[in-house]
Scaffold this active site. Structure first.
Site, PDB file in Angstrom:
ATOM      1  N   ASN A 138      25.580 -50.274 -63.894  1.00  0.00           N
ATOM      2  CA  ASN A 138      24.782 -50.258 -62.453  1.00  0.00           C
ATOM      3  C   ASN A 138      25.672 -51.041 -61.561  1.00  0.00           C
ATOM      4  OD1 ASN A 138      23.842 -52.271 -64.076  1.00  0.00           O
ATOM      5  ND2 ASN A 138      21.749 -52.428 -63.175  1.00  0.00           N
ATOM      6  N   HIS A 163      17.138 -52.894 -74.966  1.00  0.00           N
ATOM      7  CA  HIS A 163      15.781 -53.768 -74.878  1.00  0.00           C
ATOM      8  C   HIS A 163      14.541 -53.231 -75.194  1.00  0.00           C
ATOM      9  CE1 HIS A 163      15.763 -51.262 -71.155  1.00  0.00           C
ATOM     10  NE2 HIS A 163      16.813 -52.224 -70.634  1.00  0.00           N
ATOM     11  N   HIS A 201      20.734 -62.146 -60.350  1.00  0.00           N
ATOM     12  CA  HIS A 201      20.364 -61.837 -59.037  1.00  0.00           C
ATOM     13  C   HIS A 201      20.499 -63.144 -57.995  1.00  0.00           C
ATOM     14  CE1 HIS A 201      18.913 -57.940 -60.033  1.00  0.00           C
ATOM     15  NE2 HIS A 201      18.132 -58.365 -60.955  1.00  0.00           N
ATOM     16  N   ARG A 224      27.851 -57.430 -62.656  1.00  0.00           N
ATOM     17  CA  ARG A 224      27.798 -57.177 -61.581  1.00  0.00           C
ATOM     18  C   ARG A 224      28.985 -56.820 -60.776  1.00  0.00           C
ATOM     19  NH1 ARG A 224      22.797 -55.970 -62.121  1.00  0.00           N
ATOM     20  NH2 ARG A 224      21.286 -57.795 -62.102  1.00  0.00           N
ATOM     21  N   ASP A 229      21.984 -47.587 -68.005  1.00  0.00           N
ATOM     22  CA  ASP A 229      20.974 -48.894 -67.989  1.00  0.00           C
ATOM     23  C   ASP A 229      20.520 -49.128 -66.427  1.00  0.00           C
ATOM     24  OD1 ASP A 229      19.583 -50.946 -69.468  1.00  0.00           O
ATOM     25  OD2 ASP A 229      20.674 -51.999 -68.205  1.00  0.00           O
ATOM     26  N   GLY A 257      15.110 -58.597 -63.436  1.00  0.00           N
ATOM     27  CA  GLY A 257      16.056 -59.253 -64.251  1.00  0.00           C
ATOM     28  C   GLY A 257      16.255 -60.828 -64.241  1.00  0.00           C
ATOM     29  N   ASP A 282      20.283 -58.765 -72.165  1.00  0.00           N
ATOM     30  CA  ASP A 282      20.173 -58.289 -70.913  1.00  0.00           C
ATOM     31  C   ASP A 282      20.308 -59.210 -69.835  1.00  0.00           C
ATOM     32  OD1 ASP A 282      19.508 -56.307 -68.905  1.00  0.00           O
ATOM     33  OD2 ASP A 282      17.385 -55.977 -69.559  1.00  0.00           O
ATOM     34  N   HIS A 333      24.694 -57.783 -67.706  1.00  0.00           N
ATOM     35  CA  HIS A 333      25.151 -57.107 -66.207  1.00  0.00           C
ATOM     36  C   HIS A 333      26.180 -57.941 -65.643  1.00  0.00           C
ATOM     37  CE1 HIS A 333      22.076 -53.872 -66.364  1.00  0.00           C
ATOM     38  NE2 HIS A 333      21.519 -54.987 -67.078  1.00  0.00           N
TER      39      HIS A 333
HETATM   40  O1  DOR Z   1      15.388 -56.525 -65.747  1.00  0.00           O
HETATM   41  C1  DOR Z   1      16.342 -55.732 -65.788  1.00  0.00           C
HETATM   42  N1  DOR Z   1      17.531 -55.713 -64.757  1.00  0.00           N
HETATM   43  N2  DOR Z   1      16.416 -54.512 -66.240  1.00  0.00           N
HETATM   44  C2  DOR Z   1      17.152 -53.492 -65.970  1.00  0.00           C
HETATM   45  O2  DOR Z   1      16.965 -52.445 -66.593  1.00  0.00           O
HETATM   46  C3  DOR Z   1      18.244 -53.726 -65.070  1.00  0.00           C
HETATM   47  C4  DOR Z   1      18.726 -55.080 -64.713  1.00  0.00           C
HETATM   48  C5  DOR Z   1      19.504 -55.383 -63.633  1.00  0.00           C
HETATM   49  O3  DOR Z   1      20.524 -54.667 -63.638  1.00  0.00           O
HETATM   50  O4  DOR Z   1      18.992 -56.220 -62.753  1.00  0.00           O
END
Ligand code: DOR
Length: 423
Positions: free
Chosen positions: A90, A227, A303, A60, A147, A318, A299, A58
């Protein structure tokens, strides 16, 4: 630009040989190079490995650049030895049309220091209803994924599989049945019960995998499961492969190295799917050894600090992974006697390259994609050393072997932590 690495342990034809590696005009060469390099590295006892590929990260951007950007995410990837990553959709805007996808491709073009291949979504806005514009996005994406969310409707998934098949693309599935979640946020196991949390049952993952495998058998779609975390998922995929279905899967380092007896009351231990029980972890390790699990992805899900500082209940799901995956896997699986270093090359390079047709070759005469690790260097994982903006990892403080010294992606230096030899 010319780079010469002298006397390294170089991965070639499935094994390691002492040799020199050079990059000239961006192309990889093995053997003593007849060149005057601008950059010369003495590599005695360092290992040259094919650049890793992570099919699940990700980054972002666009939309959430306060968590990570294409620039910081790809720098982090290069720091972890990765030369190619596939970026999950996402985002905001969600890449569900060519126009939205172009917003992301423009940033990648400008800021990425390694190769980034995005995913397009399966459905509009990842809402699980109308299909996104798969046909328009197909030439630019690794595949299609919602996802972060499971596709709840069997009919929508069936339609998506038929369309993806006609476009020659994979469906890359985050499997999660929302009807079974009931507010859970960690694995529905012993730790959960003992500490008064709400659990996520294993069936929320494997139930949707089972549904999808029936649809794969019906549609002939090429299907990759994201995952996987449960023992039932491993068994289902093993059986599907035996039956000849076009299916692959990934798991992540945290599912292989942690189980719910190791959870702490800290957002660093929260991700989706959750860390499961010991029996699940053992089944995943077995799946790695017998080839049921094709590849390991991180994965990587960064954040902001305050989003991960609210304990197991209140934190977002995440954890970051790009900068720790190789050292953790080398220490846990290779030094732990579970697999060989060449197996890690298969799991982190060969299998993702082959399945997703990635431009991540490690072939003399082709653009150079490799990474150099000092496997003897031992250190404690310190999130303050990460290049990612995300710092939340359950592995903070773990003692590991394997420090990345250099990563060359597409013939260019993407990461370097090294004093060069004097010319
Ligand atoms: O832990 C996760 N974080 N699982 C996910 O499927 C999405 C991801 C996120 O985008 O933070």
């Amino acid at each position: 630009m010319g780079i010469l690495l002298k006397h390294a342990m170089v991965f070639k034809n499935g094994t390691f040989e002492r040799d020199c590696v050079s990059v000239s005009d961006g192309l990889l060469r093995f053997g003593r190079a007849d060149m005057n390099p601008e950059q010369l590295f003495a590599c005695d006892d360092l290992y040259v490995l094919p650049g890793f590929a992570d099919v699940h990260v990700h980054l972002r951007e666009p939309g959430f650049s306060y968590k990570e950007t294409i620039k910081t995410g790809t720098l982090a990837a290069a720091h972890g030895g990765y030369t190619t990553v596939c970026a999950m959709p996402n985002l905001n805007p969600v890449p569900d049309t060519l126009e939205h996808l172009h917003a992301q491709l423009g940033i990648i073009e400008k800021d990425a220091c390694i190769h980034v291949l995005p995913y397009g979504t399966i459905t509009v806005g990842q809402r699980g209803e109308a299909l996104a514009d798969l046909a328009a996005m197909a030439p630019y994406v690794a595949g299609f994924s919602d996802d972060g969310r499971g596709v709840q409707s069997r009919a929508v998934m069936r339609e998506a599989m038929l369309l993806a098949k006609s476009l020659g693309k994979h469906i890359v599935a985050h499997c999660e049945d929302n009807s079974l979640l009931q507010g859970g946020y960690i694995h529905d196991g012993e730790y959960c019960a003992a500490h008064g949390h709400k659990g996520i049952c294993s069936e929320s993952e494997w139930g949707q995998i089972a549904r999808d495998l029936e649809l794969v058998a019906e549609t002939g779609c090429s299907y990759h499961v994201c995952h996987i975390s449960t023992k039932e998922s491993v068994a289902l995929i093993r059986e599907a492969k035996r039956a000849g279905l076009n299916v692959t899967c990934e798991t992540a380092p945290h599912y292989l190295l942690l189980d719910d007896s190791m959870l702490q009351e800290d957002g660093r231990f929260k991700m989706n799917p959750p860390i499961r029980a010991m029996a699940d972890r053992e089944a995943l390790l077995e799946g790695i050894c017998d080839g049921t699990i094709d590849m390991i992805a991180t994965d990587h899900a960064p954040h902001a600090k305050d989003e991960k500082s609210r304990g197991l209940f209140g934190s977002l799901m995440g954890v970051v992974g790009l900068e720790t995956a190789f050292a953790l896997l080398y220490t846990g699986l290779v030094l732990g006697g579970i697999c060989q270093l060449s197996d890690l090359v298969r799991l982190l390079h060969d299998a993702p390259n082959r399945r997703f047709g990635l431009k991540n070759d490690y072939i003399p005469g082709q653009p150079a994609n490799f990474t150099v690790f000092d496997l003897r260097e031992q250190y404690r994982i310190d999130p303050d050393e990460f290049l990612s903006m995300g710092r939340s990892t359950p592995f903070a403080g773990w003692r590991v072997n394997g420090r990345c010294k250099l990563t060359v992606a597409g013939g260019n230096i993407a990461y370097c932590d090294w004093k060069q030899e004097r010319m």
